[in-house]
Design a protein around this motif. Structure first.
Motif, PDB file in Angstrom:
ATOM      1  N   GLU A 258      50.110 -15.202 -29.383  1.00  0.00           N
ATOM      2  CA  GLU A 258      50.424 -13.830 -29.004  1.00  0.00           C
ATOM      3  C   GLU A 258      50.982 -13.753 -27.594  1.00  0.00           C
ATOM      4  O   GLU A 258      51.950 -13.029 -27.326  1.00  0.00           O
TER       5      GLU A 258
ATOM      6  N   LEU B  66      41.382 -15.134 -40.284  1.00  0.00           N
ATOM      7  CA  LEU B  66      42.288 -14.836 -39.178  1.00  0.00           C
ATOM      8  C   LEU B  66      43.661 -14.374 -39.671  1.00  0.00           C
ATOM      9  O   LEU B  66      44.562 -14.160 -38.871  1.00  0.00           O
TER      10      LEU B  66
ATOM     11  N   GLU C   1      44.746 -11.558 -41.084  1.00  0.00           N
ATOM     12  CA  GLU C   1      45.196 -10.223 -40.682  1.00  0.00           C
ATOM     13  C   GLU C   1      45.701 -10.230 -39.239  1.00  0.00           C
ATOM     14  O   GLU C   1      46.730  -9.632 -38.939  1.00  0.00           O
ATOM     15  N   GLU C   2      44.985 -10.933 -38.331  1.00  0.00           N
ATOM     16  CA  GLU C   2      45.413 -10.999 -36.931  1.00  0.00           C
ATOM     17  C   GLU C   2      46.730 -11.744 -36.785  1.00  0.00           C
ATOM     18  O   GLU C   2      47.603 -11.341 -35.994  1.00  0.00           O
ATOM     19  N   CYS C   3      46.891 -12.822 -37.567  1.00  0.00           N
ATOM     20  CA  CYS C   3      48.160 -13.559 -37.530  1.00  0.00           C
ATOM     21  C   CYS C   3      49.310 -12.677 -38.014  1.00  0.00           C
ATOM     22  O   CYS C   3      50.393 -12.649 -37.419  1.00  0.00           O
TER      23      CYS C   3
ATOM     24  N   TRP D  76      49.410  -9.443 -37.954  1.00  0.00           N
ATOM     25  CA  TRP D  76      49.624  -8.360 -36.988  1.00  0.00           C
ATOM     26  C   TRP D  76      50.548  -8.812 -35.856  1.00  0.00           C
ATOM     27  O   TRP D  76      51.409  -8.049 -35.405  1.00  0.00           O
TER      28      TRP D  76
ATOM     29  N   GLU E 261      49.529  -8.772 -45.431  1.00  0.00           N
ATOM     30  CA  GLU E 261      50.289  -9.052 -44.207  1.00  0.00           C
ATOM     31  C   GLU E 261      51.758  -9.253 -44.531  1.00  0.00           C
ATOM     32  O   GLU E 261      52.645  -8.770 -43.800  1.00  0.00           O
TER      33      GLU E 261
END
Length: 979
Positions: A138, A173, A175-177, A179, A215
Motif C-alpha cells: 500500500e 487478507l 478483502e484488504e488486498c 481494496w 474483490e
C-alpha cells in the motif's frame, strides 16, 4: 599481545555508534498517539529531501528499518511506519538521483525480503509478516513511484503479483488486498495515467483466478467505469460486465460468499474469502452504486440500460441470496447491514425497493422473539426505517407498503410486539398518507385471511392504525405547519363510516357486528381527539354525519344498519336544515355559539345514527334551543327556557361514559355559560346533592326497572374504550384540583363499609348453606359428621339439592344487587365529576355574575368534591371581578346567604369543611362590602353572633380557623375601609 588484540577490536566498533535521535524517531513512529507519530514521520522524512542528498547506504538502512517496522506486532507501528515509508519513498524517487546505484527495484527487493515468511516462524510472526507485506504494498502504490516514466513497467506487474499471491495464500487478507487495487484504479484515473496499468491489474486479477470474487467484481467495475477504453480479458463476464442481467445468478453466489464460511474446494468457480466478517465488504458499495439505474417513474435509465437494475439486483442477490430460508444467520446479518445502509444512504428510489418478501419475513421473525440471534439487528433495522421517515416523511408510504403489503403481513406490529407501523404513520406527511390510507381500506376489505376470528383481529389492528393517524394529525393541525390534514382526516373517518354503518357486501369475509361496533367506537375516539383541535372541531363531525346521511340515501355501500321510521327521518331532516343554516352563518363570520351548536347538532345526529333512542327527543329540544338562540328573530325573544333546555341536553351527554361527550359538553357549555339561568344552575347543583347510591341513580335518571338500567348500561359501554388511561384528558374520580385528597377519608370509610358488608354477606351465605345441608359451619364440624349423609335416600337427596339450589340462587341475586350498587355509585361519582367540570367552566367565565353565588349555598359547598370549584371561584373573585349586587333587588338575599353559611360552619366536620365555609363566608363579605362599605358593621355583628354561639351553645362546633381567616382579612383591608 592479547591486550593489544582486544584494543584493536574495540577500535573497529567505534564507527557503529548508535544514533539516539534516530532511535527515538523509530520509537515514536509506533506511538499510539497520532500527533507523536506524525511528528516522528516528519522528522524522518526531512532527512531524505533532495537538498540533504542522502547516500545509498542511508536509504538502504532506512528502508530496511521501515519495512521491518511494518512487520511489527505493535498496533500503531504499521500505521506510523506506513506513513513514513510512503513519504520517504516519494522524497527519494520523486526526482532522478545523480550517481545513485540504489533504485526502485532495490527498494522492492527489500520489501519482499523483509516481509517474506520462511515458515519457521511462529503463527503470530507469520501473520505479522503478511501484514507487513500488505502495508508495504500500500505504501509503495501510494508513493506513486511505480507510475513514473523512468520506472520499468515490470515493477508494477511484480507488485501486482505479490499482492494477488498474498490474497490467494491468505484468504483472510483478500478483502484488504482487493481494496488496495480498487483504490489504486481511482488514483490512476485521477492522475490520468495510461490504461496499461489498469489493464495489467485486471489481467493479473484473472490470472490469479480472483476475477469471480467480490474483490474481483469491485476492481473490474471500477476499471470499467474509470477506463472505459481499456481492453479487458474476454470470456470472464457476459458482455465484459459483472452487472449484466445474465450474470445475476453468478453475482448472487459471488457476493453472498463474501459473508459466509466455505470449506476448501467448495464452489471453486466463485472465490470465497473463507472468513466471515461482521463488517460489510467494500464490494457491496461498488455494486450498489452502479445499480442506481431506476428513474423516478420506475423505468430504467437509458445510459445504463444494459446493466442490472437495482430492484433486480436486490431481489436476486440480497433477498433470494442473503435472506433465503436456507441462509445462515451470518449471511442474514449482512443482509440487515445492507438494509440499514440503503435506508441511511440510498436514494429514495432505492429505499422504496428494499422491502422484499424474504427480508420482511426474516425481520418479522427476528423481532418477534428477543432471544433470537438477530433480534438486535432487526430492532436496528426498524429504527432505521423510523429515522428515515422522520427525516423524509414521504418515505412512510413505501415503508407501510413494504411491511404490510404483499411482501409483509397485515398485523406487523402485533406479530413483532412493536409500534413500528404506528410510529411510521404518525410521522407521515399528507402526501404519504393519501397513499397509505387506501392500502388500509383494502386491508379492511380483505384482511389477508378467511378465518373470521383472525380477520376481525387484523381489521381491529388496521382500525387502530387509522385512529393513531387521526390522533397524531389532530395535534399537528394546531401547529404552524403549512400542511392541512383535513382531507386526510375526513378520508379516514369516511372509511370508518363505510364499514361501521352499512351492510357492505364487498368485505371478505363479511364484517361481524362486533367489528362494526368497534369501528363506530373508532369514530367516536377520532372525533374526541379532533375536538381538542379547534381547527377541525366544527367541520369534521358535520362531514361525518353528512357522509352517513348520503350513504343511507344512495346505498352505495349497502343497506343502512339503522331502521329509521318516518318521524325519525323528519327529525333528522330538520336537524340537517339547521346545520346547513349554521354553516352559512359560519362562513359569514364564525362565532363560538355557532360552532358550538354545529358541533352539538352533529354529535346528536350521530347518536341517532348509532341507535340511541333518547337522541331523537334531544333533536327536538335542540331545535327549540337553536330557534331561541340563533333564529331569525332570536334577539327579541326570551332565551331562559332555551338555556335551561340546553343545560339538560348537555347533562344528558355528560352522563354518558364517553370522553367524547364529556369534551363536547364542556365546549358547548363554555360557549353558552354566560346565558345559564338560575334554574339551569340549580339543575347542576342538584346533581351534586344526589346520593351516590342505586336509589340516587334511579331518582336522577328516573329509571323504571332494572331491565331498563341494564340496557342503558350496555349502550354506554359502547364508547367506554374512549377513556384511555394514558390520555391527558382521561376521566378520573375527582377531576378538579385536590378533590381526590379532600374526599380520601370518605372513600376509606365507604371501602370499610363495603368490606364489612361483604363479610356479613359471606357469613349469612355460609349459615344458609349449613342449614340446607343440616350441618354446622365447617370450622365447627365434628369428625363423626363426615359420613352423616351415607344413609340418605333419593327423596332426601332431592330435597337437599333443592335447598342448595335456593341458597345459591339467593347468593347470586345478592351478588347481582351488590354489583348494581357498586356500579350505581361509580356512575354517580363519574356524573358528579362531569358536572364539576361544567361548574368550573361556569365560575371561570361567569364568576362576576351574582348568580354564581348560588354555588356557595349548602350543601353544595359542603360536598368534598365541590371544594376545588369553590377554591377556584374565590381565587377568581378579586378586585373588579367581584359580583355586583343589583340595586333593584337589594342585598337581602346576600345577607341570608351569609347567615346560612355561618350556620353551616357551626356543624361538626373535617378541617376541609371549615375551610370551605370560611372561604365562602369571606367571599360573600367582599361582595357586601364592595357594594356598600357601611355593611362592614353588620358583617361584624354576624361574626359576633357566631362567636357568641361558639362560646355558649353546645351545638356549635365551629373551627377556630374560621375566625383566624376572618381576623387576617380584617387586617388586610382595614386601611381600605378607613379611607
Amino acid at each position: 599481545m592479547g591486550f593489544d588484540k582486544f584494543a584493536t577490536k574495540k577500535r573497529r566498533r567505534e564507527p557503529y555508534n548508535v544514533d539516539v535521535k534516530l532511535v527515538e524517531i523509530y520509537e515514536d513512529l509506533a506511538s499510539e498517539k497520532d500527533e507523536i507519530r506524525l511528528r516522528a514521520a516528519q522528522g524522518l522524512v526531512s532527512q531524505f529531501t533532495p537538498d540533504k542528498n542522502p547516500t545509498d547506504e542511508q536509504i538502504k538502512k532506512t528502508l530496511q528499518r521501515l519495512f521491518r517496522g511494518l512487520c511489527s506486532s505493535r498496533k500503531a507501528a504499521r500505521i506510523g511506519f506506513s506513513i513514513a515509508l510512503t513519504e520517504v519513498l516519494t522524497q527519494i524517487f520523486s526526482a532522478p538521483r545523480e550517481f545513485a546505484e540504489f533504485g526502485i527495484a532495490d527498494a522492492l527487493k527489500i520489501w519482499e525480503s523483509q516481509s517474506n515468511s520462511t515458515g519457521s516462524e511462529t503463527g503470530q510472526e507469520q501473520r505479522d509478516h503478511h501484514f507487513g507485506r500488505l502495508f508495504g504494498a500500500e505504501a509503495i502504490i501510494k508513493s506513486s513511484i511505480l507510475f513514473q516514466p523512468s520506472t520499468p513497467f515490470t515493477e508494477w506487474t511484480k507488485v501486482l503479483d505479490l499482492i494477488f499471491e498474498l490474497a490467494q495464500k491468505k484468504p483472510w487478507l483478500r478483502e484488504e488486498c482487493g481494496w488496495i487495487i480498487y483504490r489504486c484504479v481511482y488514483d490512476l484515473s485521477a492522475r490520468k495515467m495510461d490504461a496499461k496499468f489498469v489493464e495489467a491489474a485486471v489481467e493479473r486479477l484473472c490470472s490469479h483466478d480472483l476475477a469471480r470474487s467480490p474483490e474481483g467484481v469491485a476492481v473490474w467495475l471500477a476499471a470499467k467505469d474509470m477506463f472505459p477504453k481499456a481492453e479487458f480479458p474476454s470470456k470472464v463476464w457476459k458482455h465484459d460486465d459483472p452487472l449484466d442481467p445474465k450474470e445475476r445468478g453468478s453475482l448472487s453466489k459471488i457476493m453472498k460468499e463474501s459473508s459466509a464460511e466455505q470449506t476448501e474446494g467448495e464452489n471453486k468457480g466463485n472465490k470465497s474469502s473463507g472468513v466471515w466478517n461482521s463488517k460489510l465488504h467494500f464490494a457491496w458499495d461498488a455494486v450498489i452504486s452502479r445499480t442506481s439505474d431506476v428513474t423516478k417513474d420506475g423505468s430504467k435509465s437509458k445510459s445504463k440500460s444494459a446493466r442490472l437494475s437495482f430492484v433486480d439486483f436486490w431481489t436476486e442477490v440480497v433477498d433470494n441470496g442473503l435472506f433465503a430460508s436456507s441462509s445462515s444467520d451470518e449471511r442474514k446479518y449482512w443482509g440487515f447491514l445492507l438494509f440499514n445502509k440503503v435506508l441511511n444512504e440510498g436514494s429514495p428510489q432505492q429505499a422504496n425497493q428494499i422491502f422484499t418478501k424474504n427480508l420482511v419475513r426474516c425481520l418479522t421473525n427476528q423481532l418477534a422473539v428477543e432471544d433470537r440471534y438477530l433480534h438486535r439487528m432487526a430492532v436496528k433495522a426498524t429504527k432505521a426505517v423510523q429515522t428515515r421517515v422522520s427525516k423524509e416523511p414521504g418515505f412512510a408510504s413505501a415503508a407501510v407498503h413494504g411491511l404490510m403489503g404483499t411482501s409483509g403481513i397485515v398485523n406487523f406490529d402485533q406479530a413483532t410486539k412493536t409500534k413500528t407501523i404506528e410510529k411510521i404513520v404518525a410521522d407521515a406527511n399528507s402526501d404519504a398518507l393519501e397513499e397509505i390510507i387506501p392500502v388500509f381500506e383494502k386491508l379492511i376489505l380483505n384482511p389477508g385471511t378467511t378465518d373470521e376470528k383472525a380477520a376481525a383481529s387484523n381489521r381491529q389492528f388496521v382500525a387502530g392504525l387509522l385512529l393513531s393517524i387521526v390522533r397524531a394529525k389532530a395535534t399537528t393541525g394546531n401547529d404552524d405547519s403549512e400542511e392541512n390534514y383535513q382531507t386526510v382526516l375526513e378520508q379516514i373517518l369516511f372509511i370508518f363510516v363505510r364499514f361501521a354503518y352499512f351492510m357492505d357486501s364487498a368485505p371478505e369475509p363479511a364484517l361481524s357486528q362486533a367489528t362494526q361496533e368497534l369501528l363506530r367506537n373508532r369514530i367516536n375516539s377520532s372525533l374526541n381527539s379532533l375536538l381538542a383541535s379547534q381547527k377541525y372541531a366544527a367541520t369534521i363531525p358535520y362531514a361525518v354525519v353528512r357522509q352517513i346521511r348520503d350513504g343511507a340515501k344512495s346505498q352505495e355501500h349497502g343497506k343502512f344498519i339503522i331502521n329509521m321510521d318516518d318521524k325519525l327521518q323528519d327529525s333528522v331532516k330538520i336537524a340537517f336544515k339547521s346545520l346547513k343554516k349554521l354553516s352559512s352563518k359560519e362562513k359569514k363570520g364564525e362565532t363560538s355559539s355557532i360552532a358550538a351548536f354545529k358541533l352539538l347538532y352533529s354529535l346528536t345526529v350521530l347518536q341517532v345514527y348509532s341507535g340511541d333512542a333518547d337522541a331523537v327527543s334531544m333533536l327536538d329540544e335542540l331545535e327549540f334551543c337553536y330557534t331561541k338562540f340563533l333564529g331569525d328573530d332570536s334577539k327579541s325573544k326570551d332565551t331562559s327556557d332555551a338555556s335551561d333546555a340546553l343545560v339538560e341536553i348537555l347533562l344528558s351527554f355528560a352522563s354518558k361514559q364517553s370522553q367524547l361527550f364529556r369534551r363536547m359538553s364542556e365546549q358547548v357549555f363554555g360557549a353558552f355559560a354566560d346565558q345559564v339561568t338560575e334554574n339551569g344552575l340549580e339543575s347542576l347543583i342538584s346533581i351534586l346533592e344526589a346520593k351516590e347510591s342505586l336509589a340516587g341513580q334511579q331518582e336522577m335518571f328516573e329509571e323504571q326497572d332494572d331491565d331498563d338500567e341494564e340496557e342503558e348500561d350496555d349502550e354506554e359501554e359502547d364508547d367506554v374504550e374512549m377513556i384511555d388511561v394514558d390520555d391527558e384528558d382521561s376521566d378520573v374520580e375527582v377531576v378538579l384540583g385536590g378533590g381526590a385528597s379532600d374526599s380520601e377519608s370518605d372513600s376509606d370509610e365507604e371501602e370499610d363499609d363495603d368490606n364489612e358488608e361483604d363479610a356479613a354477606e359471606i357469613a349469612e351465605f355460609e349459615a344458609k348453606l349449613a342449614a340446607a345441608l343440616g350441618t354446622h359451619r365447617a370450622k365447627q364440624d365434628d369428625a363423626s359428621d363426615s359420613d352423616s349423609d351415607a344413609d340418605m335416600n333419593d327423596d332426601e337427596m332431592e330435597e337437599v339439592d333443592e335447598k342448595l339450589a335456593n341458597v345459591f340462587r339467593a347468593r347470586h341475586q345478592a351478588a347481582s344487587q351488590h354489583k348494581d350498587k357498586k356500579d350505581a355509585r361509580e356512575n354517580m361519582v363519574n356524573f358528579k365529576n362531569r358536572v364539576l367540570d361544567l361548574l368550573e367552566i361556569f365560575v371561570k367565565k361567569c364568576h362576576s355574575r351574582l348568580l354564581a353565588l348560588d354555588l356557595l349555598l349548602p350543601p353544595s359547598s359542603d360536598s368534598p368534591a365541590a371544594r376545588p370549584v369553590l377554591r377556584e371561584y374565590t381565587k377568581l373573585c378579586k378586585g373588579n371581578a367581584l359580583p355586583s349586587i343589583d340595586a333593584e333587588d337589594g342585598p337581602e338575599a346576600i345577607w341570608e346567604l351569609l347567615r346560612a353559611i355561618h350556620k353551616e360552619a357551626s356543624h361538626s366536620g373535617p378541617s376541609a369543611h371549615a375551610t370551605a365555609c370560611s372561604q365562602a363566608s369571606l367571599l360573600v363579605v367582599k361582595v357586601l362590602v364592595g357594594h356598600d362599605k357601611a355593611a362592614i358593621a353588620e358583617v361584624v355583628d354576624v361574626y359576633a353572633e357566631t362567636r357568641k354561639a361558639q362560646l355558649i351553645s353546645s351545638k356549635c362546633h365551629i373551627q377556630p380557623s374560621f375566625f383566624t381567616d376572618w381576623n387576617n382579612w380584617c387586617v388586610s383591608v382595614s386601611k381600605q375601609l378607613k379611607n
